[in-house]
Design a protein around this motif. Structure first.
Motif, PDB file in Angstrom:
ATOM      1  N   ALA A 118       0.849  -1.343  -0.220  1.00 18.20           N
ATOM      2  CA  ALA A 118      -0.111  -0.057  -0.048  1.00 18.20           C
ATOM      3  C   ALA A 118       0.808   1.155  -0.024  1.00 18.20           C
ATOM      4  O   ALA A 118       0.318   2.587  -0.698  1.00 18.20           O
ATOM      5  CB  ALA A 118      -0.910  -0.015   1.273  1.00 18.20           C
ATOM      6  N   ALA A 144      -2.715   5.503   0.194  1.00 13.51           N
ATOM      7  CA  ALA A 144      -2.458   4.014  -0.215  1.00 13.51           C
ATOM      8  C   ALA A 144      -2.503   3.920  -1.672  1.00 13.51           C
ATOM      9  O   ALA A 144      -3.193   4.452  -2.374  1.00 13.51           O
ATOM     10  CB  ALA A 144      -3.446   3.285   0.271  1.00 13.51           C
ATOM     11  N   TYR A 145      -1.619   3.181  -2.363  1.00 14.30           N
ATOM     12  CA  TYR A 145      -1.289   2.938  -3.789  1.00 14.30           C
ATOM     13  C   TYR A 145      -1.317   4.210  -4.733  1.00 14.30           C
ATOM     14  O   TYR A 145      -1.934   4.435  -5.437  1.00 14.30           O
ATOM     15  CB  TYR A 145      -2.709   2.221  -4.237  1.00 14.30           C
ATOM     16  CG  TYR A 145      -2.869   0.879  -3.482  1.00 14.30           C
ATOM     17  CD1 TYR A 145      -1.941  -0.179  -3.560  1.00 14.30           C
ATOM     18  CD2 TYR A 145      -3.972   0.970  -2.760  1.00 14.30           C
ATOM     19  CE1 TYR A 145      -1.902  -1.425  -2.780  1.00 14.30           C
ATOM     20  CE2 TYR A 145      -4.130  -0.430  -1.757  1.00 14.30           C
ATOM     21  CZ  TYR A 145      -2.998  -1.341  -1.886  1.00 14.30           C
ATOM     22  OH  TYR A 145      -3.181  -2.491  -1.306  1.00 14.30           O
ATOM     23  N   ALA A 171      -4.411   5.033   3.832  1.00 13.26           N
ATOM     24  CA  ALA A 171      -5.038   5.762   2.607  1.00 13.26           C
ATOM     25  C   ALA A 171      -5.485   7.314   3.174  1.00 13.26           C
ATOM     26  O   ALA A 171      -5.125   8.228   2.368  1.00 13.26           O
ATOM     27  CB  ALA A 171      -6.278   5.253   2.248  1.00 13.26           C
ATOM     28  N   ARG A 211      -4.675   5.501  -9.797  1.00 16.68           N
ATOM     29  CA  ARG A 211      -5.733   4.824  -9.376  1.00 16.68           C
ATOM     30  C   ARG A 211      -6.991   5.448 -10.337  1.00 16.68           C
ATOM     31  O   ARG A 211      -7.890   4.505 -10.734  1.00 16.68           O
ATOM     32  CB  ARG A 211      -6.062   5.047  -8.028  1.00 16.68           C
ATOM     33  CG  ARG A 211      -5.268   4.394  -7.043  1.00 16.68           C
ATOM     34  CD  ARG A 211      -5.592   4.360  -5.583  1.00 16.68           C
ATOM     35  NE  ARG A 211      -6.673   3.462  -5.364  1.00 16.68           N
ATOM     36  CZ  ARG A 211      -7.893   3.789  -5.387  1.00 16.68           C
ATOM     37  NH1 ARG A 211      -8.252   5.146  -5.197  1.00 16.68           N
ATOM     38  NH2 ARG A 211      -8.802   2.981  -5.040  1.00 16.68           N
ATOM     39  N   ARG A 258      -4.571  -0.496   2.829  1.00 14.22           N
ATOM     40  CA  ARG A 258      -5.240   0.819   2.532  1.00 14.22           C
ATOM     41  C   ARG A 258      -5.845   1.397   3.757  1.00 14.22           C
ATOM     42  O   ARG A 258      -5.737   2.711   3.959  1.00 14.22           O
ATOM     43  CB  ARG A 258      -6.318   0.448   1.530  1.00 14.22           C
ATOM     44  CG  ARG A 258      -7.138   1.517   1.183  1.00 14.22           C
ATOM     45  CD  ARG A 258      -8.324   1.222   0.586  1.00 14.22           C
ATOM     46  NE  ARG A 258      -8.246   0.013  -0.369  1.00 14.22           N
ATOM     47  CZ  ARG A 258      -8.051   0.101  -1.848  1.00 14.22           C
ATOM     48  NH1 ARG A 258      -8.087   1.398  -2.321  1.00 14.22           N
ATOM     49  NH2 ARG A 258      -7.989  -0.968  -2.564  1.00 14.22           N
ATOM     50  N   SER A 318     -10.094  -6.055  -2.019  1.00 12.15           N
ATOM     51  CA  SER A 318      -9.785  -4.665  -1.714  1.00 12.15           C
ATOM     52  C   SER A 318     -10.651  -3.763  -1.458  1.00 12.15           C
ATOM     53  O   SER A 318     -11.721  -3.815  -2.367  1.00 12.15           O
ATOM     54  CB  SER A 318      -8.369  -4.358  -2.158  1.00 12.15           C
ATOM     55  OG  SER A 318      -7.970  -3.062  -1.369  1.00 12.15           O
ATOM     56  N   GLN A 319     -10.858  -2.708  -0.708  1.00  8.61           N
ATOM     57  CA  GLN A 319     -11.657  -1.736  -0.710  1.00  8.61           C
ATOM     58  C   GLN A 319     -13.188  -2.142  -0.201  1.00  8.61           C
ATOM     59  O   GLN A 319     -14.285  -1.806  -1.097  1.00  8.61           O
ATOM     60  CB  GLN A 319     -11.750  -0.925  -1.936  1.00  8.61           C
ATOM     61  CG  GLN A 319     -12.599   0.567  -1.849  1.00  8.61           C
ATOM     62  CD  GLN A 319     -12.262   1.228  -0.807  1.00  8.61           C
ATOM     63  OE1 GLN A 319     -11.556   1.436   0.123  1.00  8.61           O
ATOM     64  NE2 GLN A 319     -13.482   2.216  -0.386  1.00  8.61           N
TER      65      GLN A 319
END
Length: 386
Positions: free
Chosen positions: A51, A363-364, A274, A306, A270, A192-193
């Motif tokens: 992440a 995150a990411y 995040a 993203r 995340r 995820s998410q």
């Protein structure tokens, strides 16, 4: 507007684009994770390094006592450099190369999460060459769907991850035959998410079924690893800066039937980082077209991919304007039509030089940055260092 959350005068002097991390929020998030997880006996939390692997972020997370969940040799090296204890490092990933496996063996990491019999055989061979016994957990594909973007589901039979459930007994039996591996657990990850606790309940039900099946064959494992997947509120980073860790951990405490002495491992990524991160970008031009107005900024999908990759939403705020909101397409300078952060969003009237904060980007974000178009990688700054 979140202007008060940012030290605008200090940020104005920095070269954009860059990532800004609110370390106070990160530490508060980590305290919440520990408070909620420690209410339940046997809960162990690892941080999913993929992440965000900013070294300063990693050190703060390590100081909070979390372990490290790694998916590459580079992440193992970054975790060791940040001071994570070797016995708290887990190594997952569908394609582990020999050097990465050897790195894990040399550092006596806690566990390899194994995704196939061929991988298991390679780990056994490499461990034998070193005179070691590798601890392994088998990542099973539970065929459980998650209410999230199709590109970030991982627990369906069609996904590349994990071992099919019907092969569970075969791989465990194979591990018992190999002298240089020891099966210590089962590993799962459905995506995820995820914001619907019902998805995690479905995973619990599947794990319970699998454990019952194993016990019918007199097989019991020491550890259950349910991955991570808890999402964040991208729409309201100011109102909901910390995810609902209480509901998350309580769901597993209520629904997952751990056996005596078993530990339950989580791999949160995340949800940890995040909301503490924002991508700060400077407005280059305001371009008025026939149908819409564009705010052209100096950040692009090379800095935060993203939105282009997942059509992901990030709240965007002008942190230097107090004027009335207007509608803009916020776009970057990359020579690609997909280099768009948002379309027709209302932000405070924007002019050349204004700073925009693209929120929930911890995150990411920085970790996925690239140098496409020969662009420089963005820097990362901590709030307690400015």
């Amino acid at each position: 507007m979140a202007k008060g959350l940012f030290p605008v005068e200090k940020l104005q002097s920095l070269e954009t684009p860059f990532y800004y991390y609110d370390t106070e929020l990160l530490r508060k998030t980590l305290r919440t994770i520990n408070d909620e997880a420690h209410k339940h006996e046997g809960f162990v939390v690892h941080y999913a390094v993929k992440a965000n692997a900013n070294p300063k972020i990693l050190r703060i997370i390590r100081e909070a006592g979390l372990g490290a969940d790694c998916v590459s040799g580079g992440e193992i090296e970054a975790s060791i450099k940040a001071g994570f204890p070797h016995e708290k490092i887990v190594y997952a990933g569908v394609g582990k190369s020999d050097w990465e496996i050897n790195l894990g063996l040399d550092n006596d990491i806690f566990c390899f999460n194994v995704e196939s019999i061929p991988e298991l055989e390679v780990i056994n061979e490499l461990a034998a060459a070193k005179g070691k016994v590798a601890r392994v957990a088998f990542r099973l594909n539970p065929n459980v769907g998650a209410h999230t973007h199709a590109n970030i589901t991982t627990g369906l039979a069609e996904n590349k991850f994990g071992i099919a459930m019907q092969d569970m007994l075969t791989v465990i039996t194979e591990a018992e035959r190999l002298p240089n591996v020891r099966c210590v657990g089962l590993h799962f990850h459905i995506g995820s998410q995820i914001l619907d606790m019902g998805d995690f309940e479905a995973l619990c039900n599947r794990v319970n079924e699998l454990q019952d099946e194993l016990e019918r064959h007199r097989i019991r494992v020491e550890h259950i690893n349910v991955g991570g997947g808890l999402g964040v509120d991208y729409g309201h980073p100011n109102r909901v800066p910390i995810p609902d860790f209480k509901a998350y951990f309580d769901t597993y405490a209520r629904k997952l039937k751990l056996r005596n002495g078993q530990t339950l491992h989580f791999e949160l990524g995340r949800a940890v980082v995040a909301q503490c991160g924002s991508l700060i970008t400077r407005t280059l031009y305001i371009k008025e077209g026939a149908l819409k107005k564009f705010a052209i900024v100096d950040a692009g999908f090379t800095d935060l991919i993203r939105p282009a990759l997942y059509q992901a939403y990030h709240k965007i705020e002008n942190i230097t304007s107090e004027e009335a909101p207007e509608a803009y397409d916020v776009v970057g300078p990359i020579c690609e039509s997909t280099d768009v952060f948002a379309k027709q969003i209302d932000i405070n009237r924007t002019k050349r030089g204004d700073l925009l904060a693209i929120r929930s980007a911890g995150a990411y974000g920085e970790i996925m940055a690239s140098q496409y178009n020969c662009r420089k990688l963005p820097s990362g700054y901590m709030s307690d260092e400015l």
